[in-house]
Design a protein around this motif. Structure first.
Motif, short mmCIF file in Angstrom:
data_model
loop_
_atom_site.label_atom_id
_atom_site.label_comp_id
_atom_site.label_asym_id
_atom_site.label_seq_id
_atom_site.Cartn_x
_atom_site.Cartn_y
_atom_site.Cartn_z
N ASN A 1 0.83 -1.21 0.00
CA ASN A 1 0.00 0.00 0.00
C ASN A 1 0.86 1.26 0.00
O ASN A 1 0.36 2.35 0.24
CB ASN A 1 -0.93 -0.02 1.23
CG ASN A 1 -2.13 0.86 1.05
OD1 ASN A 1 -2.74 0.88 -0.03
ND2 ASN A 1 -2.49 1.60 2.09
N ARG B 1 -1.05 -9.47 -1.75
CA ARG B 1 -1.44 -8.62 -2.88
C ARG B 1 -2.85 -9.00 -3.36
O ARG B 1 -3.72 -8.13 -3.55
CB ARG B 1 -0.46 -8.76 -4.04
CG ARG B 1 -0.73 -7.75 -5.17
CD ARG B 1 -0.01 -8.13 -6.46
NE ARG B 1 1.41 -8.38 -6.27
CZ ARG B 1 2.34 -7.43 -6.23
NH1 ARG B 1 2.00 -6.19 -6.38
NH2 ARG B 1 3.61 -7.74 -6.06
N ALA B 2 -3.09 -10.30 -3.49
CA ALA B 2 -4.41 -10.75 -3.93
C ALA B 2 -5.49 -10.40 -2.90
O ALA B 2 -6.61 -10.04 -3.26
CB ALA B 2 -4.39 -12.26 -4.19
N LEU B 3 -5.11 -10.46 -1.63
CA LEU B 3 -6.06 -10.10 -0.57
C LEU B 3 -6.48 -8.63 -0.71
O LEU B 3 -7.66 -8.29 -0.67
CB LEU B 3 -5.39 -10.34 0.79
CG LEU B 3 -6.22 -10.16 2.06
CD1 LEU B 3 -7.32 -11.20 2.15
CD2 LEU B 3 -5.34 -10.23 3.31
N LEU B 4 -5.50 -7.76 -0.93
CA LEU B 4 -5.80 -6.32 -1.04
C LEU B 4 -6.57 -6.00 -2.33
O LEU B 4 -7.48 -5.17 -2.33
CB LEU B 4 -4.52 -5.47 -0.96
CG LEU B 4 -3.70 -5.58 0.34
CD1 LEU B 4 -2.59 -4.54 0.35
CD2 LEU B 4 -4.57 -5.41 1.58
N VAL B 5 -6.20 -6.68 -3.42
CA VAL B 5 -6.93 -6.46 -4.68
C VAL B 5 -8.40 -6.90 -4.49
O VAL B 5 -9.32 -6.22 -4.93
CB VAL B 5 -6.28 -7.22 -5.87
CG1 VAL B 5 -7.18 -7.19 -7.09
CG2 VAL B 5 -4.93 -6.58 -6.22
N GLY B 6 -8.59 -8.02 -3.79
CA GLY B 6 -9.96 -8.50 -3.53
C GLY B 6 -10.77 -7.49 -2.74
O GLY B 6 -11.93 -7.23 -3.03
N ILE B 7 -10.15 -6.89 -1.72
CA ILE B 7 -10.85 -5.88 -0.90
C ILE B 7 -11.26 -4.69 -1.78
O ILE B 7 -12.39 -4.22 -1.74
CB ILE B 7 -9.94 -5.38 0.25
CG1 ILE B 7 -9.73 -6.49 1.27
CG2 ILE B 7 -10.54 -4.15 0.92
CD1 ILE B 7 -8.67 -6.17 2.32
N LYS B 8 -10.32 -4.23 -2.59
CA LYS B 8 -10.63 -3.07 -3.42
C LYS B 8 -11.69 -3.41 -4.46
O LYS B 8 -12.58 -2.61 -4.75
CB LYS B 8 -9.35 -2.56 -4.10
CG LYS B 8 -8.35 -2.04 -3.09
CD LYS B 8 -7.38 -1.04 -3.67
CE LYS B 8 -6.34 -1.68 -4.52
NZ LYS B 8 -5.44 -0.66 -5.10
N GLU B 9 -11.57 -4.63 -5.00
CA GLU B 9 -12.54 -5.01 -6.04
C GLU B 9 -13.95 -5.12 -5.46
O GLU B 9 -14.93 -4.73 -6.10
CB GLU B 9 -12.12 -6.31 -6.71
CG GLU B 9 -12.85 -6.55 -8.02
CD GLU B 9 -12.34 -7.74 -8.80
OE1 GLU B 9 -11.10 -7.86 -8.97
OE2 GLU B 9 -13.16 -8.57 -9.23
N ALA B 10 -14.04 -5.65 -4.23
CA ALA B 10 -15.36 -5.75 -3.58
C ALA B 10 -15.95 -4.35 -3.42
O ALA B 10 -17.14 -4.13 -3.61
CB ALA B 10 -15.23 -6.43 -2.23
N ASN B 11 -15.10 -3.38 -3.11
CA ASN B 11 -15.57 -2.00 -2.93
C ASN B 11 -15.94 -1.33 -4.24
O ASN B 11 -16.96 -0.65 -4.33
CB ASN B 11 -14.51 -1.17 -2.21
CG ASN B 11 -14.58 -1.35 -0.70
OD1 ASN B 11 -15.38 -0.72 -0.03
ND2 ASN B 11 -13.77 -2.26 -0.19
N ILE B 12 -15.12 -1.56 -5.25
CA ILE B 12 -15.43 -0.90 -6.53
C ILE B 12 -16.68 -1.52 -7.14
O ILE B 12 -17.49 -0.83 -7.77
CB ILE B 12 -14.23 -0.93 -7.50
CG1 ILE B 12 -14.55 -0.10 -8.73
CG2 ILE B 12 -13.83 -2.25 -7.96
CD1 ILE B 12 -13.42 -0.02 -9.70
N ALA B 13 -16.89 -2.81 -6.92
CA ALA B 13 -18.09 -3.45 -7.46
C ALA B 13 -19.35 -2.75 -6.93
O ALA B 13 -20.34 -2.61 -7.64
CB ALA B 13 -18.10 -4.94 -7.10
N GLN C 1 -19.59 0.34 -6.26
CA GLN C 1 -19.69 1.68 -6.84
C GLN C 1 -20.30 1.70 -8.24
O GLN C 1 -20.78 2.72 -8.71
CB GLN C 1 -18.29 2.32 -6.96
CG GLN C 1 -17.58 2.52 -5.66
CD GLN C 1 -18.19 3.64 -4.87
OE1 GLN C 1 -18.33 4.75 -5.38
NE2 GLN C 1 -18.59 3.36 -3.66
#
Lengths: 251, 189
Positions: free
Chosen positions: A22, A51-63, A65
Motif C-alpha cells: 500500500n 497482494r491478492a487479498l488487497l486487490v480483492g478488498i478493493k474489487e469488492a468496494n469498486i463493485a 460503486q
C-alpha cells in the motif's frame, strides 16, 4: 499461491507486507523489503497472497460503486466524450445535433417496439408531487433547494444536487427515492430502477409502497412486463389492481 | 503473480487506476459504456444484459490492471481492451443461451483468459476474498473500504469511529487477518 499455504503468516508479517503493497513504507524500509523479496521465495509467495487479498478488498468496494457510476450515464455524455478523436471536438455542435437526432430516432424506435407497455405507462404515470418545502434554516437546505428544482420540472438539476448528499448517506431512503423518481420523470427508467431498488430493499421505509409503484412503472417503460408485475404486487398504490389487470391483458 | 516490473510515472493512467481514483474510474466507466451497449443491443441483448456484461468486463479489466496483466498506454488502449473483454463475455453468454441467436465467432479470447496456472490461482483467491468480504462484520468492511479503497488516512478513520489512531491501525490489521482466515477456512475454489 497455494490453496492451503504451507507457510504461516503472522499478524505482524501480514501488516508489514500490506504496508509495502500500500506504499506506506519509507525508502530504506522499502529497499530492505525488496532485497528480501528477491532472496526468499517463501516470502515472495506471502507477498503474492497479500497482494491478492488487497486487490480483492478493493474489487469488492469498486463493485459496489458501479451502479452509482451507471446512474450517472447520460446519452449525450457517453457519446460525445471521444477524447481520442479531435475531429469530433471541432464539429461538436454538429455531433451533438446528430446525437440528438439519433437519440430521438432511437427513442421512437424503442417506443414503437413496445407500444402497449408505453401506452400503459403514459396512462398511469403521474410524477410524484414531491415534499413540501419550507426553505427554513434547517440542515436540509440543499435537499429542499433540490426539491424546488424537482417541483419546477428541472429534474436533472435536482438530481445533481441530491446526488452529492448520498455520499454521506448512501442508504438514505428519502434521497434514493427522490433521485429515483426524478430519473423516471426525466425519462431515464434504467437509472430510476437502480435507486428505487435501494428503497424497496429497506422494509421500514415510508416510501416503500410508492417505490414499488414507480419501479413497476419504470420497468413497464423498459418493456419488462413480467418484472413490472412482480413489483406491482407489492405496492399499496390505489391504482394497483387496475394496472395489474391492464398489464396482464397485454397479449 | 505477474506484476509491473518498473515504476510508473505518477500521472499515468495505470497509476491513477491502480490508486483507484474515483473520478478516473467513473470517467472511464461512463465514456465506454455506450459502445458495448450498442454492440450487445445489436446482437440480441437487452439493456440489462448490456449493463451486467459491461460491469463484469469493467471489473475484469480493472483487476488485470491491478495485478499487472494489462498496462494500457492511454484511454484509447483501455477502451479497446475493455471492448474486447466485453464482447467476449457477451459471446460466451450467448453460447450459454442456446435457444437464442448466435453471433459468428471468429476470434480467440486472448484478452481475459489467463494462460498460466498461477494466474488462475490468483483469480480464484481474489474471487474468494470478494465472496468472504460480504461475511466480514460491517465495521471491518467499512474500515477496510475506507482505508484501501477510499484512501482515507488512519487519522480520518479514527475520528470517524471515535477511536485513537493506534487502535484504528490495530483494528485494520485485525480485520485483514479475519478476512484472510475466512478465505482460508472456506477454501479457495
Amino acid at each position: 499461491m497455494e490453496k492451503k499455504p504451507s507457510y504461516d503468516l503472522h499478524e505482524e508479517e501480514l501488516a508489514y507486507i500490506s504496508e509495502y503493497l500500500n506504499d506506506e513504507l519509507g525508502a530504506d524500509e522499502r529497499s530492505v523489503f525488496d532485497e528480501r523479496l528477491r532472496d526468499d521465495p517463501v516470502f515472495e509467495r506471502k507477498v503474492e497472497e497479500v497482494r491478492a487479498l488487497l486487490v480483492g478488498i478493493k474489487e469488492a468496494n469498486i463493485a459496489e460503486q458501479l451502479n452509482l457510476f451507471h446512474a450517472e450515464l447520460q446519452p449525450e455524455e457517453a457519446v460525445i466524450s471521444t477524447s481520442s478523436k479531435p475531429l469530433w471536438q471541432r464539429i461538436r455542435w454538429l455531433a451533438a445535433a446528430a446525437v440528438l437526432v439519433l437519440t430521438m430516432v432511437g427513442l421512437w424506435f424503442f417506443r414503437s417496439a413496445q407500444p402497449q407497455e408505453q401506452k400503459l405507462f403514459s396512462r398511469y404515470y403521474k410524477a410524484d408531487p414531491g415534499l413540501p418545502t419550507l426553505m427554513g434554516t434547517s440542515d436540509n437546505y440543499e435537499f429542499e433547494e433540490a426539491m424546488v428544482d424537482y417541483k419546477t420540472g428541472d429534474f436533472r438539476k435536482a438530481i445533481g444536487k441530491w446526488y452529492p448528499l448520498l455520499v454521506e448517506n448512501r442508504s438514505n431512503d428519502t434521497l434514493n427515492y427522490f433521485i429515483g423518481v426524478a430519473y423516471l420523470a426525466n425519462s431515464q427508467p434504467d437509472s430510476a430502477v437502480v435507486f428505487l431498488d435501494k428503497v424497496t430493499a429497506a422494509p421500514t421505509s415510508v416510501f416503500q409502497s410508492d417505490a414499488y409503484w414507480y419501479k413497476a412503472l419504470a420497468m413497464l417503460k423498459q418493456g419488462r412486463k413480467a418484472d413490472a408485475l412482480m413489483q406491482l404486487r407489492r405496492t399499496e398504490h390505489h391504482a394497483k389492481d387496475s394496472l395489474l389487470n391492464d398489464i396482464t391483458s397485454i397479449p | 503473480m505477474d506484476q509491473p516490473a518498473f515504476r510508473l510515472p505518477d500521472d499515468s493512467l495505470v497509476k491513477r487506476i491502480i490508486s483507484d481514483e474515483q473520478a478516473v474510474l467513473k470517467q472511464l466507466y461512463i465514456a465506454n459504456y455506450e459502445a458495448l451497449e450498442r454492440y450487445i443491443l445489436q446482437n440480441s441483448g437487452g439493456g440489462d444484459d448490456a449493463k451486467d456484461i459491461y460491469q463484469e468486463a469493467f471489473l475484469a479489466v480493472w483487476r488485470n490492471i491491478q495485478i499487472g496483466r494489462f498496462l494500457p498506454r492511454d484511454e484509447g488502449d483501455f477502451e479497446a481492451y475493455l471492448m474486447r473483454v466485453g464482447k467476449n463475455k457477451w459471446i460466451d453468454e450467448l453460447r450459454k443461451q442456446k435457444n437464442r441467436y448466435m453471433v459468428p465467432v471468429d476470434e480467440r479470447h486472448e484478452s481475459d483468459v489467463v494462460s498460466d496456472e498461477r494466474g488462475e490461482e490468483t483469480d480464484d483467491y481474489i474471487n474468494a476474498v470478494k465472496k468472504q468480504y460480504k461475511h466480514l462484520g460491517a465495521r471491518c468492511r467499512e474500515l477496510l473500504g475506507r482505508f484501501y479503497f477510499r484512501k482515507q488516512s488512519l487519522r480520518e478513520i479514527a475520528a470517524e469511529f471515535a477511536w485513537t489512531e493506534a487502535s484504528a491501525k490495530n483494528n485494520k490489521y485485525r480485520c485483514l487477518k479475519q478476512l484472510r482466515e475466512l478465505v482460508l477456512k472456506e477454501g479457495v475454489k
